[in-house]
Write a protein that holds these residues in place. Sequence first.
Motif, short mmCIF file in Angstrom:
data_model
loop_
_atom_site.label_atom_id
_atom_site.label_comp_id
_atom_site.label_asym_id
_atom_site.label_seq_id
_atom_site.Cartn_x
_atom_site.Cartn_y
_atom_site.Cartn_z
N LYS A 205 -7.53 25.87 57.31
CA LYS A 205 -6.62 26.95 56.92
C LYS A 205 -5.47 26.41 56.06
CE LYS A 205 -7.50 29.93 60.93
NZ LYS A 205 -6.93 30.53 62.14
N LEU A 206 -5.01 25.23 56.41
CA LEU A 206 -3.91 24.63 55.64
C LEU A 206 -4.36 24.34 54.21
CD1 LEU A 206 -0.99 23.54 55.77
CD2 LEU A 206 -1.95 21.34 56.46
N LEU A 207 -5.56 23.77 54.05
CA LEU A 207 -6.07 23.47 52.71
C LEU A 207 -6.37 24.77 51.94
CD1 LEU A 207 -8.47 20.51 53.55
CD2 LEU A 207 -6.40 20.39 52.16
N ASP A 208 -6.86 25.78 52.66
CA ASP A 208 -7.15 27.05 51.99
C ASP A 208 -5.87 27.71 51.50
OD1 ASP A 208 -9.14 29.17 51.31
OD2 ASP A 208 -7.89 30.35 52.68
N THR A 209 -4.82 27.65 52.31
CA THR A 209 -3.53 28.21 51.89
C THR A 209 -3.00 27.46 50.68
OG1 THR A 209 -3.01 28.85 54.16
CG2 THR A 209 -1.17 28.68 52.64
N SER A 210 -3.17 26.14 50.70
CA SER A 210 -2.74 25.34 49.56
C SER A 210 -3.50 25.73 48.30
CB SER A 210 -2.93 23.85 49.88
OG SER A 210 -2.59 23.05 48.77
N PHE A 211 -4.80 26.00 48.45
CA PHE A 211 -5.60 26.41 47.28
C PHE A 211 -5.21 27.81 46.81
CE2 PHE A 211 -9.41 28.80 45.90
CZ PHE A 211 -9.62 28.17 44.68
N PRO A 217 -6.58 21.83 45.03
CA PRO A 217 -7.86 22.16 44.40
C PRO A 217 -8.83 22.80 45.42
CG PRO A 217 -7.78 19.83 44.89
CD PRO A 217 -6.43 20.37 45.29
N LYS A 218 -9.95 23.26 44.92
CA LYS A 218 -10.96 23.93 45.73
C LYS A 218 -11.84 22.96 46.54
CE LYS A 218 -13.63 27.53 46.83
NZ LYS A 218 -13.20 28.64 47.69
N PRO A 219 -12.28 21.81 45.99
CA PRO A 219 -13.23 20.95 46.71
C PRO A 219 -12.80 20.55 48.12
CG PRO A 219 -13.13 20.29 44.43
CD PRO A 219 -12.06 21.32 44.61
N PRO A 220 -11.52 20.16 48.34
CA PRO A 220 -11.14 19.81 49.71
C PRO A 220 -11.33 20.97 50.69
CG PRO A 220 -9.51 19.00 48.18
CD PRO A 220 -10.43 19.87 47.39
N VAL A 221 -11.18 22.20 50.20
CA VAL A 221 -11.38 23.37 51.07
C VAL A 221 -12.84 23.44 51.51
CG1 VAL A 221 -11.21 25.88 51.25
CG2 VAL A 221 -9.49 24.60 49.93
N LEU A 222 -13.74 23.26 50.54
CA LEU A 222 -15.17 23.31 50.86
C LEU A 222 -15.56 22.19 51.82
CD1 LEU A 222 -16.55 24.06 47.27
CD2 LEU A 222 -16.16 25.68 49.14
N THR A 223 -14.99 21.00 51.59
CA THR A 223 -15.28 19.88 52.49
C THR A 223 -14.79 20.16 53.90
OG1 THR A 223 -15.12 18.31 50.64
CG2 THR A 223 -14.92 17.42 52.88
N SER A 224 -13.59 20.73 54.01
CA SER A 224 -13.03 21.04 55.33
C SER A 224 -13.86 22.12 56.04
CB SER A 224 -11.58 21.48 55.20
OG SER A 224 -11.48 22.72 54.51
N GLN A 225 -14.39 23.08 55.30
CA GLN A 225 -15.24 24.10 55.90
C GLN A 225 -16.52 23.49 56.46
OE1 GLN A 225 -15.77 26.85 52.67
NE2 GLN A 225 -13.89 28.00 53.13
N THR A 226 -17.11 22.56 55.70
CA THR A 226 -18.32 21.87 56.17
C THR A 226 -18.02 21.08 57.45
OG1 THR A 226 -19.16 21.68 53.91
CG2 THR A 226 -20.08 20.19 55.56
N GLN A 227 -16.89 20.37 57.47
CA GLN A 227 -16.51 19.58 58.64
C GLN A 227 -16.27 20.48 59.85
OE1 GLN A 227 -13.13 17.50 57.03
NE2 GLN A 227 -14.38 15.79 56.25
#
Length: 469
Positions: A205-211, A217-227
């Motif tokens: 959620k923190l990375l998504d808010t940042s995006f 950027p978007k890639p860390p959000v996708l990585t965090s969702q996978t994790q």
Amino acid sequence: MRRLSFLLAFSLVGCVPAVSPSVPVLGGVSAPSTLTKANAAVQPRENGALPDKWWESFHNPALDRLVEQALAHNPGLDEARNRLLEAQAQVFKSKSLLYPHVNSGGALIHTRISRNGPTEPYSGVTANLATLFPLMVNYDLDLWGRDDALIQASEASEEITRAKYRESALMLSSAVIKTYFALHSAKELVEGQTRIVQLNEERMKLLDTSFQTGIGPKPPVLTSQTQWHEARNELEKLQRQLSSLNYALYELIGKSPEDTLTPTASSLPDQFPLPARVDLNLVSQRPDVQAALWNIKRSEHLEKVARTAFYPNINLVGLMGFNSIGISDLVTPAGGTYAYGPAFDLPIFEGGALEGQLHAMEAARNSAIDAYNHALLVAVREIADGLSTMKHRRERLEEISAAVTARTAETALDQEKFGAGISGKLPYLDALIRLESEQMKKTEESLDWLNSITDTATALGGGFGGWAS
């Protein structure tokens, strides 16, 4: 008469095959003393064997109660107990060979008597032949000890069954202890993985808010969702394992699943007290070794039974009663009769049956000795493996404990940085996830350490070598 006795004795000597030599029995076994005296995981005890109820050293009353319930109510163990009762009944039955057998009997036969028979004046007459024997006695003198050998073989069979009963109890107690430890560890792993899922969700959620705000950027959000999804899948896997272990423990204690068991933490010893010497006296306390030893004794007794089959069997027989042609005169003084005296039978030609039976018993004796030797070697190997594994598991637990301590200090430092505003929350969340992962590894290593103790105690006989049955 003397000549007849000599010929009888000579025939016996000539008929019985020579004794076949037996294979050697291992006179002693031992494991290297360094496995106990130079083992940091072991607290050597110079005297005494593994104590009964050794699991009480974990100071876990809930575990103690579960083991007691399993030993009292497990259906598999009840089945083994009934087999022991059956073996005891066979011993009781075999001891009847020592006593005279007393019976009664009679018969009523309608028959035509032959004209050529020596039964004047009844030749050619059709009549009722009646017999009544209230007392018939048969007593085996057992001159060669055959009956005694059969009784001793039956008693040895009882001891084999008792040893197998103890072995069943040993395996059951080990399964309960290890399942209980696994259930507690699974509970801690589920709790730890739940926290990891929550931390990954917060991180996502923190990375998504940042995006969404255009900061990241978007890639860390996708990585965090996978994790996060991977963490959720692992949590579901651990929850299924927890449920399965709960059902397994209920099965072991002989009950149907009623509710979720709540295990409590056991004392985690730095060392475990074990006998300093692994020798034959210690190994022979294992129920499987006891069963193998009694199997040798049973085979020796059965071999003696096969050998005495070549000798004459001598019985004392006697009867008292009535017989008559016609029923009306049966129970009268004139119809009274009696007989007594010795009776014997001597095998002369059996087509090799007796010799084959004897050779089969000799082979069974040697097989029993080989099985005993093998049981000793397996026991020493299992004990040595257990002691070696204990040493390795203790070292691994120390390593992971040190890693958790270091990770805890690292996380505390990240928390201070976040609280002081030096760094953001994301590094702190990452540190918490790493700490939870290290603590879960420690939980798994703790389980391996407890299991290694249980396996070694089981290999030593678990204190069931003299368990009351």
